[in-house]
Design a protein around this motif. Structure first.
Motif, PDB file in Angstrom:
ATOM      1  N   LEU A   1       3.482   7.491  -0.450  1.00 36.70           N
ATOM      2  CA  LEU A   1       2.233   7.913   0.177  1.00 36.70           C
ATOM      3  C   LEU A   1       2.091   9.413  -0.023  1.00 36.70           C
ATOM      4  O   LEU A   1       3.066  10.153   0.156  1.00 36.70           O
ATOM      5  CB  LEU A   1       2.261   7.577   1.666  1.00 36.70           C
ATOM      6  CG  LEU A   1       0.983   7.716   2.483  1.00 36.70           C
ATOM      7  CD1 LEU A   1      -0.052   6.679   2.037  1.00 36.70           C
ATOM      8  CD2 LEU A   1       1.279   7.537   3.966  1.00 36.70           C
TER       9      LEU A   1
ATOM     10  N   ASN B   1      -0.976  14.072   2.132  1.00 33.07           N
ATOM     11  CA  ASN B   1      -2.166  14.038   2.995  1.00 33.07           C
ATOM     12  C   ASN B   1      -2.538  12.618   3.406  1.00 33.07           C
ATOM     13  O   ASN B   1      -3.536  12.398   4.082  1.00 33.07           O
ATOM     14  CB  ASN B   1      -3.358  14.722   2.312  1.00 33.07           C
ATOM     15  CG  ASN B   1      -3.773  14.032   1.015  1.00 33.07           C
ATOM     16  OD1 ASN B   1      -3.311  12.938   0.689  1.00 33.07           O
ATOM     17  ND2 ASN B   1      -4.655  14.678   0.262  1.00 33.07           N
ATOM     18  N   LYS B   2      -1.746  11.627   2.964  1.00 33.91           N
ATOM     19  CA  LYS B   2      -1.895  10.214   3.331  1.00 33.91           C
ATOM     20  C   LYS B   2      -3.213   9.601   2.860  1.00 33.91           C
ATOM     21  O   LYS B   2      -3.677   8.610   3.414  1.00 33.91           O
ATOM     22  CB  LYS B   2      -1.722  10.038   4.838  1.00 33.91           C
ATOM     23  CG  LYS B   2      -0.336  10.484   5.325  1.00 33.91           C
ATOM     24  CD  LYS B   2      -0.104  10.166   6.777  1.00 33.91           C
ATOM     25  CE  LYS B   2       1.330  10.576   7.173  1.00 33.91           C
ATOM     26  NZ  LYS B   2       1.623  10.268   8.581  1.00 33.91           N
ATOM     27  N   LYS B   3      -3.765  10.161   1.781  1.00 33.55           N
ATOM     28  CA  LYS B   3      -5.016   9.633   1.239  1.00 33.55           C
ATOM     29  C   LYS B   3      -4.815   8.781  -0.013  1.00 33.55           C
ATOM     30  O   LYS B   3      -5.746   8.153  -0.494  1.00 33.55           O
ATOM     31  CB  LYS B   3      -5.984  10.783   0.932  1.00 33.55           C
ATOM     32  CG  LYS B   3      -6.485  11.495   2.184  1.00 33.55           C
ATOM     33  CD  LYS B   3      -7.512  12.566   1.841  1.00 33.55           C
ATOM     34  CE  LYS B   3      -8.051  13.223   3.103  1.00 33.55           C
ATOM     35  NZ  LYS B   3      -9.069  14.271   2.788  1.00 33.55           N
TER      36      LYS B   3
ATOM     37  N   ASP C   1       5.275  13.785  -2.203  1.00 36.26           N
ATOM     38  CA  ASP C   1       4.891  12.433  -1.777  1.00 36.26           C
ATOM     39  C   ASP C   1       5.935  11.892  -0.804  1.00 36.26           C
ATOM     40  O   ASP C   1       7.141  12.064  -0.999  1.00 36.26           O
ATOM     41  CB  ASP C   1       4.800  11.481  -2.978  1.00 36.26           C
ATOM     42  CG  ASP C   1       3.595  11.748  -3.863  1.00 36.26           C
ATOM     43  OD1 ASP C   1       2.643  12.393  -3.392  1.00 36.26           O
ATOM     44  OD2 ASP C   1       3.620  11.310  -5.034  1.00 36.26           O
TER      45      ASP C   1
ATOM     46  N   ALA D   1      -1.827   6.104  -2.105  1.00 38.32           N
ATOM     47  CA  ALA D   1      -0.574   5.355  -2.014  1.00 38.32           C
ATOM     48  C   ALA D   1      -0.209   4.801  -3.386  1.00 38.32           C
ATOM     49  O   ALA D   1      -1.032   4.807  -4.307  1.00 38.32           O
ATOM     50  CB  ALA D   1      -0.699   4.216  -1.010  1.00 38.32           C
TER      51      ALA D   1
ATOM     52  N   ILE E   1      -1.039   2.022   6.715  1.00 34.39           N
ATOM     53  CA  ILE E   1      -0.959   3.269   5.946  1.00 34.39           C
ATOM     54  C   ILE E   1      -0.902   3.016   4.444  1.00 34.39           C
ATOM     55  O   ILE E   1      -1.084   3.932   3.645  1.00 34.39           O
ATOM     56  CB  ILE E   1       0.246   4.132   6.367  1.00 34.39           C
ATOM     57  CG1 ILE E   1       1.573   3.432   6.033  1.00 34.39           C
ATOM     58  CG2 ILE E   1       0.168   4.498   7.837  1.00 34.39           C
ATOM     59  CD1 ILE E   1       2.793   4.323   6.227  1.00 34.39           C
TER      60      ILE E   1
ATOM     61  N   GLN F   1      11.231   5.862   7.038  1.00 33.56           N
ATOM     62  CA  GLN F   1      10.811   6.992   6.202  1.00 33.56           C
ATOM     63  C   GLN F   1      12.024   7.514   5.445  1.00 33.56           C
ATOM     64  O   GLN F   1      13.035   7.882   6.039  1.00 33.56           O
ATOM     65  CB  GLN F   1      10.173   8.098   7.034  1.00 33.56           C
ATOM     66  CG  GLN F   1       9.610   9.213   6.159  1.00 33.56           C
ATOM     67  CD  GLN F   1       8.637  10.111   6.907  1.00 33.56           C
ATOM     68  OE1 GLN F   1       8.144   9.768   7.977  1.00 33.56           O
ATOM     69  NE2 GLN F   1       8.358  11.271   6.344  1.00 33.56           N
TER      70      GLN F   1
ATOM     71  N   PRO G   1      -4.830   3.222   1.777  1.00 27.91           N
ATOM     72  CA  PRO G   1      -5.813   4.280   2.056  1.00 27.91           C
ATOM     73  C   PRO G   1      -6.984   4.285   1.073  1.00 27.91           C
ATOM     74  O   PRO G   1      -8.079   4.730   1.415  1.00 27.91           O
ATOM     75  CB  PRO G   1      -4.989   5.571   1.939  1.00 27.91           C
ATOM     76  CG  PRO G   1      -3.899   5.210   0.969  1.00 27.91           C
ATOM     77  CD  PRO G   1      -3.576   3.771   1.246  1.00 27.91           C
TER      78      PRO G   1
END
Length: 204
Positions: A185, A188-190, A137, A192, A60, A155, A63
């Motif tokens: 991150l 939308n996890k796109k 984030d 980092a 992850i 997390q 990205p």
């Protein structure tokens, strides 16, 4: 004479568009035993091991990478110089290792170890929104047991929220072998941030 398919000596025969084609085999390459080549193989082997150990974070944490490049390969490229070899001893520069990479701002996190209950306390400072620094984030802690090769993601809070998050030291892990990182991150996890090595403070 009929078509020949297969190998005879150092020549391979195959069919292409109804034509029988012969191709000479290349000479077999032997691995070099020069000190530089041996050192390179050891460094590469350690990088492969680190990639496997840190996989939960790496998958992850990268990205933003070139098309066709896996997260593992991106990790290799970024960390190609963190291993040094002296004889049979391989040393990893964990302070400069990056298990995540990107344009986001690195989160403001510290961590301490509470010996009384074998727990880690991550203290996070809320950050104001700005370019590449968003209140939603996601922030993570990364725990690596460097001798066992185990990794666990914790997390934490979203970037805009301050506070403390506790995590138990996994059973069988040794505090002296613990390496800790943090990174952010996007929701939308796109995107980092780069990961950051955290000094582990110890509380009584």
């Amino acid at each position: 004479m009929g078509a020949i398919i297969g190998s005879v000596g150092k020549v391979s025969y195959y069919m292409r568009y109804s034509d029988n084609i012969a191709r000479r085999k290349g000479a077999e390459r032997k691995s070099s035993d020069s000190p530089a080549a041996v050192e390179q193989r050891k460094r590469f082997g350690m990088l492969v091991e680190l990639t496997q150990n840190l996989q939960p974070a790496i998958v992850i944490g990268f990205p933003q990478r070139k098309r066709g490049l896996s997260a593992g390969n991106a990790f290799h490229q970024l960390n190609k110089d963190i291993c040094t070899v002296e004889g049979d001893i391989i040393t990893v520069d964990y302070e400069h290792l990056l298990c995540a990479n990107g344009q986001l701002v690195v989160p403001d996190v510290t961590v301490s170890y509470q010996a009384a209950n074998s727990k880690l306390a991550f203290v996070q400072t809320a950050m104001e929104e700005e370019v590449n620094c968003n209140a939603d984030d996601l922030v993570y802690g990364v725990l690596l047991e460097k001798e066992k090769g185990f990794c666990r993601l914790v997390q934490l809070r979203v970037r805009g929220e301050g506070g403390s998050t506790s995590a138990a030291l996994p059973q069988g892990w040794k505090k002296e072998n613990l390496i800790v990182y943090t990174f952010a991150l996007s929701a939308n996890k796109k995107k980092a941030s780069k990961s950051q090595f955290l000094e582990l403070e110890e509380e009584a």
